[in-house]
Design a protein around this motif. Structure first.
Motif, PDB file in Angstrom:
ATOM      1  N   SER A   1       0.808  -1.222   0.000  1.00 21.46           N
ATOM      2  CA  SER A   1       0.000   0.000   0.000  1.00 21.46           C
ATOM      3  C   SER A   1       0.842   1.273   0.000  1.00 21.46           C
ATOM      4  O   SER A   1       0.343   2.342  -0.323  1.00 21.46           O
ATOM      5  N   GLY A   2       2.083   1.177   0.415  1.00 17.74           N
ATOM      6  CA  GLY A   2       2.925   2.357   0.513  1.00 17.74           C
ATOM      7  C   GLY A   2       2.756   3.098   1.823  1.00 17.74           C
ATOM      8  O   GLY A   2       3.379   4.109   2.061  1.00 17.74           O
ATOM      9  N   GLY A   3       1.903   2.603   2.680  1.00 20.80           N
ATOM     10  CA  GLY A   3       1.688   3.211   3.989  1.00 20.80           C
ATOM     11  C   GLY A   3       1.594   2.125   5.035  1.00 20.80           C
ATOM     12  O   GLY A   3       2.064   1.006   4.830  1.00 20.80           O
ATOM     13  N   HIS A   4       0.966   2.465   6.141  1.00 20.33           N
ATOM     14  CA  HIS A   4       0.764   1.521   7.234  1.00 20.33           C
ATOM     15  C   HIS A   4      -0.734   1.421   7.473  1.00 20.33           C
ATOM     16  O   HIS A   4      -1.435   2.436   7.489  1.00 20.33           O
ATOM     17  N   THR A   5      -1.211   0.191   7.698  1.00 20.53           N
ATOM     18  CA  THR A   5      -2.637  -0.013   7.893  1.00 20.53           C
ATOM     19  C   THR A   5      -2.910  -0.467   9.317  1.00 20.53           C
ATOM     20  O   THR A   5      -2.208  -1.347   9.844  1.00 20.53           O
ATOM     21  N   TYR A   6      -3.923   0.143   9.920  1.00 23.36           N
ATOM     22  CA  TYR A   6      -4.322  -0.142  11.294  1.00 23.36           C
ATOM     23  C   TYR A   6      -5.820  -0.373  11.363  1.00 23.36           C
ATOM     24  O   TYR A   6      -6.574   0.095  10.506  1.00 23.36           O
ATOM     25  N   SER A   7      -6.222  -1.049  12.409  1.00 23.70           N
ATOM     26  CA  SER A   7      -7.628  -1.196  12.755  1.00 23.70           C
ATOM     27  C   SER A   7      -7.797  -0.655  14.162  1.00 23.70           C
ATOM     28  O   SER A   7      -7.042  -1.019  15.070  1.00 23.70           O
ATOM     29  N   ILE A   8      -8.763   0.230  14.323  1.00 23.81           N
ATOM     30  CA  ILE A   8      -9.124   0.722  15.655  1.00 23.81           C
ATOM     31  C   ILE A   8     -10.519   0.193  15.928  1.00 23.81           C
ATOM     32  O   ILE A   8     -11.437   0.398  15.129  1.00 23.81           O
ATOM     33  N   GLN A   9     -10.669  -0.507  17.052  1.00 25.64           N
ATOM     34  CA  GLN A   9     -11.958  -1.100  17.392  1.00 25.64           C
ATOM     35  C   GLN A   9     -12.451  -0.541  18.712  1.00 25.64           C
ATOM     36  O   GLN A   9     -11.722  -0.551  19.706  1.00 25.64           O
ATOM     37  N   TYR A  10     -13.679  -0.063  18.681  1.00 24.36           N
ATOM     38  CA  TYR A  10     -14.357   0.445  19.875  1.00 24.36           C
ATOM     39  C   TYR A  10     -15.560  -0.449  20.148  1.00 24.36           C
ATOM     40  O   TYR A  10     -16.326  -0.755  19.236  1.00 24.36           O
ATOM     41  N   THR A  11     -15.741  -0.835  21.400  1.00 25.91           N
ATOM     42  CA  THR A  11     -16.861  -1.694  21.781  1.00 25.91           C
ATOM     43  C   THR A  11     -17.911  -0.873  22.514  1.00 25.91           C
ATOM     44  O   THR A  11     -17.585  -0.117  23.431  1.00 25.91           O
ATOM     45  N   CYS A  12     -19.173  -1.015  22.073  1.00 30.17           N
ATOM     46  CA  CYS A  12     -20.266  -0.348  22.784  1.00 30.17           C
ATOM     47  C   CYS A  12     -21.384  -1.352  23.051  1.00 30.17           C
ATOM     48  O   CYS A  12     -21.460  -2.405  22.418  1.00 30.17           O
ATOM     49  N   GLU A  13     -22.236  -1.001  23.990  1.00 31.05           N
ATOM     50  CA  GLU A  13     -23.243  -1.938  24.471  1.00 31.05           C
ATOM     51  C   GLU A  13     -24.409  -2.130  23.514  1.00 31.05           C
ATOM     52  O   GLU A  13     -25.061  -3.174  23.557  1.00 31.05           O
ATOM     53  N   SER A  14     -24.710  -1.135  22.677  1.00 33.20           N
ATOM     54  CA  SER A  14     -25.895  -1.254  21.828  1.00 33.20           C
ATOM     55  C   SER A  14     -25.761  -0.388  20.585  1.00 33.20           C
ATOM     56  O   SER A  14     -24.970   0.561  20.554  1.00 33.20           O
ATOM     57  N   ILE A  15     -26.555  -0.697  19.607  1.00 35.80           N
ATOM     58  CA  ILE A  15     -26.586   0.091  18.383  1.00 35.80           C
ATOM     59  C   ILE A  15     -27.102   1.501  18.682  1.00 35.80           C
ATOM     60  O   ILE A  15     -26.689   2.466  18.044  1.00 35.80           O
ATOM     61  N   GLU A  16     -27.965   1.631  19.660  1.00 31.68           N
ATOM     62  CA  GLU A  16     -28.484   2.947  20.046  1.00 31.68           C
ATOM     63  C   GLU A  16     -27.367   3.856  20.554  1.00 31.68           C
ATOM     64  O   GLU A  16     -27.327   5.036  20.220  1.00 31.68           O
ATOM     65  N   ARG A  17     -26.480   3.296  21.364  1.00 34.69           N
ATOM     66  CA  ARG A  17     -25.348   4.104  21.857  1.00 34.69           C
ATOM     67  C   ARG A  17     -24.430   4.498  20.711  1.00 34.69           C
ATOM     68  O   ARG A  17     -23.906   5.604  20.674  1.00 34.69           O
ATOM     69  N   PHE A  18     -24.216   3.581  19.784  1.00 34.84           N
ATOM     70  CA  PHE A  18     -23.400   3.918  18.625  1.00 34.84           C
ATOM     71  C   PHE A  18     -24.042   5.046  17.826  1.00 34.84           C
ATOM     72  O   PHE A  18     -23.362   5.982  17.403  1.00 34.84           O
ATOM     73  N   LYS A  19     -25.339   4.978  17.626  1.00 33.98           N
ATOM     74  CA  LYS A  19     -26.049   6.031  16.885  1.00 33.98           C
ATOM     75  C   LYS A  19     -25.937   7.371  17.599  1.00 33.98           C
ATOM     76  O   LYS A  19     -25.807   8.410  16.953  1.00 33.98           O
TER      77      LYS A  19
END
Length: 101
Positions: free
Chosen positions: A50-68
């Motif tokens: 890719s020519g760069g560096h690839t990362y994954s950032i994962q956040y955990t939440c209790e419900s789809i409502e909180r994510f919204k």
């Protein structure tokens, strides 16, 4: 549980600055919203073409409502700061995952 996953490829020219900023500023800012329980920063292996560096950032939440809530209230400003700082030096895509017990 919902996992909000952001996969980011960051340009080599800003990689060191980005890595420091993401760990000391951006992730803590996202966590201060109170919408997520925890987070993980992971490096994607084997993506040397890719020519760069690839990362994954994962956040955990209790419900789809909180994510919204996060998306509606906090995400625009946090993404704006991110975009202003790194402009055309990254590519990102976002995925929502649901854990299966």
């Amino acid at each position: 549980m919902i996992i909000y996953n952001i996969t980011i490829n960051i340009d080599q020219s800003v990689h060191e600055d980005w890595l420091e900023w993401i760990k000391t500023n951006h992730i803590p800012d996202v966590m201060r919203t109170g919408m997520f329980k925890d987070n993980r920063l992971l490096r994607v292996l084997g993506d040397d073409e890719s020519g760069g560096h690839t990362y994954s950032i994962q956040y955990t939440c209790e419900s789809i409502e909180r994510f919204k809530q996060y998306e509606d209230i906090y995400a625009p400003a946090l993404r704006g700061e991110y975009n202003n700082r790194y402009k055309d030096k990254f590519v990102a895509f976002r995925t929502l995952l649901e854990t299966i017990d």
